[in-house]
Each structure stands twice: as structure tokens, then as C-alpha cells.
Design an enzyme around this catalytic site. Structure first.
Site, PDB file in Angstrom:
ATOM      1  N   GLY A  11       1.026  16.741   6.828  1.00 24.92           N
ATOM      2  CA  GLY A  11      -0.361  16.447   6.504  1.00 24.92           C
ATOM      3  C   GLY A  11      -1.282  16.830   7.658  1.00 24.92           C
ATOM      4  O   GLY A  11      -0.828  17.325   8.699  1.00 24.92           O
ATOM      5  N   ASP A  28       8.447  14.878   5.816  1.00 29.25           N
ATOM      6  CA  ASP A  28       7.365  14.760   4.845  1.00 29.25           C
ATOM      7  C   ASP A  28       7.990  14.563   3.469  1.00 29.25           C
ATOM      8  O   ASP A  28       9.206  14.415   3.334  1.00 29.25           O
ATOM      9  CB  ASP A  28       6.462  16.003   4.889  1.00 29.25           C
ATOM     10  CG  ASP A  28       5.019  15.676   4.531  1.00 29.25           C
ATOM     11  OD1 ASP A  28       4.170  15.691   5.428  1.00 29.25           O
ATOM     12  OD2 ASP A  28       4.748  15.381   3.350  1.00 29.25           O
ATOM     13  N   ILE A  29       7.162  14.592   2.453  1.00 30.93           N
ATOM     14  CA  ILE A  29       7.604  14.293   1.093  1.00 30.93           C
ATOM     15  C   ILE A  29       8.735  15.198   0.631  1.00 30.93           C
ATOM     16  O   ILE A  29       9.589  14.793  -0.147  1.00 30.93           O
ATOM     17  CB  ILE A  29       6.404  14.331   0.116  1.00 30.93           C
ATOM     18  CG1 ILE A  29       6.782  13.710  -1.212  1.00 30.93           C
ATOM     19  CG2 ILE A  29       5.876  15.753  -0.040  1.00 30.93           C
ATOM     20  CD1 ILE A  29       5.596  13.451  -2.128  1.00 30.93           C
ATOM     21  N   TYR A 121      -8.251   0.765  -2.305  1.00 33.18           N
ATOM     22  CA  TYR A 121      -7.744   1.502  -1.143  1.00 33.18           C
ATOM     23  C   TYR A 121      -7.788   0.620   0.106  1.00 33.18           C
ATOM     24  O   TYR A 121      -6.792   0.488   0.831  1.00 33.18           O
ATOM     25  CB  TYR A 121      -8.567   2.770  -0.933  1.00 33.18           C
ATOM     26  CG  TYR A 121      -8.246   3.500   0.344  1.00 33.18           C
ATOM     27  CD1 TYR A 121      -7.063   4.216   0.474  1.00 33.18           C
ATOM     28  CD2 TYR A 121      -9.123   3.478   1.425  1.00 33.18           C
ATOM     29  CE1 TYR A 121      -6.761   4.889   1.651  1.00 33.18           C
ATOM     30  CE2 TYR A 121      -8.832   4.147   2.596  1.00 33.18           C
ATOM     31  CZ  TYR A 121      -7.646   4.852   2.701  1.00 33.18           C
ATOM     32  OH  TYR A 121      -7.355   5.507   3.867  1.00 33.18           O
ATOM     33  N   LYS A 125      -4.615  -0.784   2.371  1.00 35.52           N
ATOM     34  CA  LYS A 125      -4.452  -0.503   3.802  1.00 35.52           C
ATOM     35  C   LYS A 125      -4.398  -1.806   4.610  1.00 35.52           C
ATOM     36  O   LYS A 125      -3.620  -1.920   5.561  1.00 35.52           O
ATOM     37  CB  LYS A 125      -5.578   0.400   4.307  1.00 35.52           C
ATOM     38  CG  LYS A 125      -5.542   1.814   3.724  1.00 35.52           C
ATOM     39  CD  LYS A 125      -4.269   2.562   4.051  1.00 35.52           C
ATOM     40  CE  LYS A 125      -4.318   3.173   5.421  1.00 35.52           C
ATOM     41  NZ  LYS A 125      -3.144   4.016   5.729  1.00 35.52           N
TER      42      LYS A 125
END
Length: 180
Positions: A11, A28-29, A121, A125
Site C-alpha cells: 500500500g 500484503d493481501i 470508519y 479504528k
């Protein structure tokens, strides 16, 4: 520190951190489903990092309103699991959060101010921050506002505000954007 693990390494933020830590391992993914906690635990234990930097996030602020379960999974449940794993190994965890944990009424905030998120969101978080605190260990939370830089290599990486504005300006007479 030589053996650092950066999660979300393809990212925008993770990619820049990889430049600062060229010997770090980056996942990563494409490398790991971080929500598969058994697989995550096994991979981290096999790597035995000296520190973990978590740049994984559900960062679609508007999309979190429609998919709050996904936002909670990536922004709260996963960081909590990661924090418990880091605490059990006795290693530090650096986790990135957001100013969205605040309501914005006050303007500038200190880290000791009480959070009051207004969105799914922000709540997700804040849930991550609370999960880190509950896990104990050496967890460090970095609250960012807007990050900018080169788009990450991941297909899920978004363009930064700075990169988006010239494109919007070329196709519109008026751009509506935050200005604080």
C-alpha cells in the site's frame, strides 16, 4: 533492528516504509489473509520478527458505512489479534490509526483527548486502538490525518489526495473538497 515485519507492504504507507526498512519482510493481501488468525500466527511465529508495523486497514471511509462488519474486522479485530500475538512474543507493534476517532468539533486534538468518532470508519479504528490497549505489550498507535505519496503497488491502494486533485481540476470547474 534487522528483522521487521511490515503488513500492508504494497500500500501507499507500507510501500514507503519498505523504503525506510529495506531489509524488512513485507506481506500484503497477496501473501496472507490477515483475517485467518491461525495462518497469521503461524507465519509470524515462523518469521520471528523483532517488531511488527501494521499498515493494513479498511480505509474506505464512506464504504465503511455500508460495510461496517468488514471495517471492524480489518480495523479492530485484526489489530487486536496482532497485538495479542506481538505481546505474547514480547515484540513491539506499531499500528496506524486516524484522526477520525475524534468528532472534529474541537479542531486540534491531543492524544489524551477523549475520542468521539462520528462514523463507522472512526468507530472501527477506535476499536483497533482499544484492542491494542487491552492486549498489553509494547503497542504504539500513530494517528494520521491525510497521508500522501506515490500510489502503492497493491490493487487496493488508493491514490492520494494530492494526486487526485489535478485530475479532478482538469475535468471540472468546481471541486468540492475538505479544506481544513
Amino acid at each position: 533492528m534487522e528483522n521487521v515485519l511490515i503488513l500492508g507492504a504494497r500500500g501507499m504507507l507500507g510501500g514507503q516504509l519498505r523504503g525506510l526498512y529495506p531489509t524488512a519482510t513485507g506481506w500484503d493481501i497477496e501473501d496472507l489473509n490477515v483475517l485467518d488468525f491461525d495462518a497469521l500466527r503461524a507465519r509470524v511465529e515462523a518469521l520471528a520478527p523483532e517488531a511488527i508495523i501494521n499498515c493494513v486497514a479498511f480505509n474506505d471511509v464512506d464504504g465503511a458505512e455500508d460495510r461496517p462488519e468488514q471495517a471492524l474486522a480489518l480495523n479492530a479485530e485484526f489489530p487486536g489479534e496482532l497485538a495479542r500475538l506481538a505481546a505474547a512474543r514480547g515484540i513491539p507493534l506499531v499500528h496506524y490509526s486516524t484522526n477520525y476517532v475524534f468528532d472534529g468539533v474541537q479542531g486540534e486534538y491531543a492524544e489524551t483527548d477523549a475520542p468521539a468518532p462520528l462514523s463507522a470508519y472512526g468507530r472501527s479504528k477506535l476499536g483497533g486502538e482499544q484492542a491494542l490497549a487491552a492486549a498489553g505489550g509494547r503497542c504504539y498507535v500513530v494517528r494520521t490525518s491525510v497521508i500522501f505519496g506515490p500510489k502503492g503497488q497493491s490493487g487496493l491502494s488508493k491514490r492520494s489526495f494530492v494526486d487526485l486533485m489535478p485530475d479532478l481540476a482538469s475535468g471540472r470547474d468546481l471541486i468540492q473538497a475538505v479544506d481544513d
